[in-house]
Design an enzyme around this catalytic site. Structure first.
Site, PDB file in Angstrom:
ATOM      1  N   LEU A   1      33.807  -8.101  53.248  1.00 36.15           N
ATOM      2  CA  LEU A   1      33.791  -6.856  55.318  1.00 36.15           C
ATOM      3  C   LEU A   1      35.099  -5.852  54.933  1.00 36.15           C
ATOM      4  CD1 LEU A   1      35.069  -8.970  58.228  1.00 36.15           C
ATOM      5  CD2 LEU A   1      32.684  -8.279  57.896  1.00 36.15           C
ATOM      6  N   ASP A   2      33.645  -4.468  54.723  1.00 35.80           N
ATOM      7  CA  ASP A   2      34.704  -3.470  54.549  1.00 35.80           C
ATOM      8  C   ASP A   2      36.206  -3.546  55.201  1.00 35.80           C
ATOM      9  OD1 ASP A   2      32.432  -3.247  53.440  1.00 35.80           O
ATOM     10  OD2 ASP A   2      32.034  -1.365  54.234  1.00 35.80           O
TER      11      ASP A   2
END
Length: 303
Positions: free
Chosen positions: A134-135
């Protein structure tokens, strides 16, 4: 490498056939292969003018490789809320499903491993092997393997698009459509994103987004390309707020063999955290209007 400058090189004949990350490390003094991988993952590397997020892409003699340092976020941008910590939603012998706060990187960055999800798991629970990401400015659910065999098995499931992922995204402006499938290729690879409006306000909308593929920043790039960027950045990818209003709220894993164990099917959910709900409310989207029914936990079955 200066953070405010771009670097550009022409691939020489002796590097033809090398992986992109290896080529960057060879072309630029002071850039390690790990640094090259992080630049590629950040989406700031271009080959002959086309963005690429594929580290293993083979380069050819004469190609122009260019990259820029990612824009620096405002002060405090990439720090999760004081007191916000990851939360383990599912714990099994072969994996964890973790609810990650916004502002926490998944893997080591230029600043090292301190403060990353991988480091937090290793310190508090044991070795962690990343299977997807996930960013940093995105919150929500991520599955992490606890050994190499489980990592290989999960990677196979992701490669077969067998793991379901749903996100809640707040975008502005509000789109005129109720449902949209975005299937424009990213980095030369097929990418499919499904979005449906869950709630509307005057200048924004909450979308439930489902991924079929998992390309670098896929949701953000597809929505921005359609003219409806996620709140927290512009259509050009420039960060404007402390966090992105993007939250991975559901992760569905099928029954599968992971090394010596058989994993039951798992569906894990996570409600949007306070640092998501507050700015959403300011845009006129009340928590009750977001349209995502969540139990805030996980269920398992033998099906």
């Amino acid at each position: 490498m200066s953070r405010d400058s771009a670097r550009e090189f022409t691939v020489p004949a002796n590097l033809a056939g090398q992986r992109l990350d290896r080529a960057i490390a060879a072309l630029a003094s002071g850039v390690s292969r790990g640094e090259a991988r992080r630049l590629i993952a950040a989406g700031v590397v271009f080959v002959d003018g086309k963005r690429t997020g594929i580290q293993s892409r083979v380069v050819r003699a004469g190609e122009r490789v260019r990259w820029e340092q990612p824009a620096q976020p405002p002060a405090g941008e990439d720090r999760h809320e004081p007191g916000a910590q990851p939360r383990i939603v599912v714990e099994r012998p072969e994996l964890w499903i973790v609810d990650k706060p916004a502002g926490m990187p998944v893997e080591p960055t230029r600043a090292g491993s301190r403060g990353t999800l991988q480091e937090w798991l290793a310190h508090h629970h044991g070795p962690a092997y990343v299977t997807h990401r996930l960013d940093t400015p995105t919150s929500g659910l991520i599955v992490v393997a606890r050994d190499r065999r489980a990592q290989a098995g999960l990677n196979q499931l992701f490669g077969a698009h067998a793991i379901g992922r749903r996100y809640l995204a707040v975008v502005t402006p509000a789109p005129p459509w109720e449902r949209l499938t975005m299937n424009g290729p990213l980095d030369g690879r097929a990418a499919v994103t499904h979005a449906a409006v869950a709630a509307r306000a005057a200048a924004a909308a909450a979308l439930v987004v489902r991924l079929e593929t998992g390309r670098t920043r896929q949701i953000r790039r597809h929505l921005a390309g359609a003219g409806f960027p996620v709140v927290g950045e512009t259509a050009a990818g420039e960060r404007t707020q402390v966090r992105l209003l993007l939250h991975a709220f559901e992760l569905a894993l099928p029954a599968a063999e992971l090394g010596p164990t058989t994993m039951e099917a798992i569906v894990a959910t996570s409600a949007p955290p306070a640092d998501f709900q507050r700015p959403a409310e300011e845009l006129g989207l009340a928590p009750a209007d977001l349209g995502v029914q969540l139990s805030g936990g996980a269920r398992q079955s033998s099906s």
